[in-house]
Scaffold this motif. Structure first.
Motif, mmCIF file in Angstrom:
data_model
loop_
_atom_site.group_PDB
_atom_site.id
_atom_site.type_symbol
_atom_site.label_atom_id
_atom_site.label_comp_id
_atom_site.label_asym_id
_atom_site.label_seq_id
_atom_site.Cartn_x
_atom_site.Cartn_y
_atom_site.Cartn_z
ATOM 1 N N ASN A 1 0.584 -1.221 -0.326
ATOM 2 C CA ASN A 1 0.173 -0.576 -0.605
ATOM 3 C C ASN A 1 0.914 1.386 0.143
ATOM 4 O O ASN A 1 0.436 2.342 -0.585
ATOM 5 C CB ASN A 1 -0.719 -0.204 1.330
ATOM 6 N N ARG B 1 2.428 1.801 -3.402
ATOM 7 C CA ARG B 1 1.394 2.242 -4.040
ATOM 8 C C ARG B 1 1.404 3.968 -3.885
ATOM 9 O O ARG B 1 1.857 4.832 -4.968
ATOM 10 C CB ARG B 1 -0.333 1.956 -3.696
ATOM 11 N N GLU B 2 0.984 3.743 -2.663
ATOM 12 C CA GLU B 2 1.089 5.516 -2.411
ATOM 13 C C GLU B 2 1.452 5.850 -2.777
ATOM 14 O O GLU B 2 1.828 7.526 -3.215
ATOM 15 C CB GLU B 2 0.412 5.378 -1.075
ATOM 16 N N ASN B 3 3.225 5.877 -2.662
ATOM 17 C CA ASN B 3 5.027 6.204 -3.286
ATOM 18 C C ASN B 3 4.228 6.591 -4.785
ATOM 19 O O ASN B 3 4.693 7.888 -5.464
ATOM 20 C CB ASN B 3 5.728 5.959 -2.423
ATOM 21 N N ALA C 1 1.989 8.918 -5.681
ATOM 22 C CA ALA C 1 2.694 10.660 -4.819
ATOM 23 C C ALA C 1 3.767 11.134 -6.338
ATOM 24 O O ALA C 1 3.171 12.365 -6.194
ATOM 25 C CB ALA C 1 2.907 10.991 -4.140
#
Lengths: 286, 156
Positions: free
Chosen positions: B95, B98-100, B103
């Motif tokens: 997760n 993925r966020e990284n 971003a």
């Protein structure tokens, strides 16, 4: 029992109850009726031969078992011998509380030897005497009626008396060994009437001595006469039964079966009393 | 039935028999019996001991089995827990990753948009100047009116 000879019942019985005798008359060996005047130095050769023969049989059988005795699994023969030995050992252990290397073998010898001699009583009364008479007639040219053969040594009072005297000697020997000569004399004189009053005690000594001596001497007498009486009477009845002809068969069977009990019992009783008397002789507490 | 010399003979025979029995018959027989009795007693005692040992060993084995089972159950439990934890961690990590990535993508997009917007603005300014030049036909001095132009560019 030569044919044509008058044979009464009483002479038949008499013949059966007479030992074969041997003695020396005027420096030469004589037998049977020739010995009637000799007195003490007469030998009952049938009693001697049968008893010593049976004694040797006992020793041979037990010695051969002893030689092969193994501590592992015993054979049937060894088992049988050990049963007898254990019976004797148990009775000795229960009755005689001292330590003696003699009592147990003595008891075993008495038990088996007396049993074997008694056992001769079960052989039909006429077999061996008639055979001996036949041999005497054929081989030695004797009148068969002059051949005597008594095959049960325990029906001879000489043998039972010899056993009892042997035990009696041991009783006195043990008494003296355990209690000392003085202890033995004290036992004979200070009981059963005893007191602390010295003059009175001295007066009582003769009575004590009389009673104790009778009690002591009664033991071998009873030993000898019990065995002799039982077997002699049994033998006598066998002879009487044997004299009544064919009707003897059931009677003889019944008496023989009963006698199996008697011969074992008498051997056992003689052994037990020997142990008991020697135990009493070796115990201090009167 | 009178007593005679037979008695003496029997007495001697009796004594000899008893002595022989005492020396050569009784001791080996009674020794064999007693030795066997001892052997049997020892054997029985040994079998008793062995039985006790067996019972003890069985108890011990049972205990050990129980321990082993408990341990195995423990290990399985722990493994399950760790598995769950690892799964959880992996999900978290994924997760986060993925966020990284999202971003970063967003930032790049933003930067590109800004760059494009700047370029567009410059080009519009240039176009506006060019249009104004065409309209005014050289009436505007580029140098004299640069302040206006600047202002215009700013406003765009």
């Amino acid at each position: 029992m030569a044919a044509g000879e008058e044979l009464t019942l009483s002479s038949h019985i008499q013949h059966h109850l007479t030992n074969a005798k041997m003695c020396t008359v005027d420096g030469s060996v004589a037998f049977n009726k020739a010995c009637s005047e000799v007195g003490f130095w007469t030998w009952h050769i049938d009693t001697l031969a049968w008893s010593i023969g049976l004694g040797l049989l006992f020793l041979w059988v037990f010695r051969s078992a002893a030689k092969k005795a193994t501590t592992g699994v015993p054979g049937k023969f060894q088992c049988f011998i050990e049963m007898v030995v254990e019976l004797v050992a148990t009775n000795v252990k229960d009755t005689y509380h001292g330590s003696s290397k003699l009592i147990a073998p003595l008891a075993l010898t008495i038990f088996v030897w007396v049993f074997l001699m008694n056992l001769m009583d079960l052989i039909p009364v006429d077999f061996l005497p008639a055979f001996a008479g036949f041999v005497g007639e054929q081989a030695l040219g004797m009148d068969s009626h002059d051949v005597y053969m008594k095959i049960v040594p325990t029906t001879d009072v000489n043998l039972t008396a010899a056993l009892a005297i042997g035990v009696f000697i041991l009783m006195i020997g043990y008494s003296i060994r355990i209690k000392g000569v003085m202890g033995f004399i004290k036992e004979l004189t200070l009981h059963p009437f005893s007191t602390k009053n010295v003059p009175l005690q001295i007066v009582l000594i003769p009575a004590n001595l009389l009673l104790e001596t009778i009690a002591l001497v009664a033991k071998p007498f009873s030993l000898a006469l019990r065995l002799f009486g039982n077997l002699y009477a049994g033998e006598m009845i066998f002879i009487l039964i044997g004299a009544i002809g064919l009707a003897q068969l059931p009677l003889h069977f019944v008496w023989a079966v009963f006698h199996i009990l008697v011969i074992v019992l008498q051997a056992f009783v003689f052994m037990m009393l020997t142990i008991v008397y020697l135990s009493m002789a070796s115990s201090d507490n009167h | 039935m009178t007593l005679n010399a037979t008695l003496l003979g029997e007495l001697i025979a009796f004594a000899v028999f008893v002595l022989f029995c005492m020396k050569f018959v009784w001791p080996p027989l009674i020794n064999a019996i007693e030795a066997r009795q001892k052997k049997i007693a020892d054997g029985l005692a040994a079998s008793d001991r062995a039985e006790k040992d067996l019972a003890l060993a069985q108890d011990k084995a049972k205990d050990q089995l129980k321990d082993a089972k408990a341990q195995a159950a423990d290990i399985i439990d722990q493994a399950k827990k760790r598995e769950a934890k690892m799964l959880d961690e992996a999900v978290h990590k994924a997760n986060a990753e993925r966020e990284n990535i999202l971003a970063i993508g967003r930032a790049e997009l933003e930067a590109e948009r800004n760059r494009l917007r700047e370029e567009l603005r410059k080009q519009v300014a240039a176009l506006a100047v060019a249009g104004a030049e065409k309209i005014l036909q050289r009436s505007i001095d580029e140098a004299a009116h640069s302040d206006i132009l600047e202002k215009l560019v700013q406003e765009l």
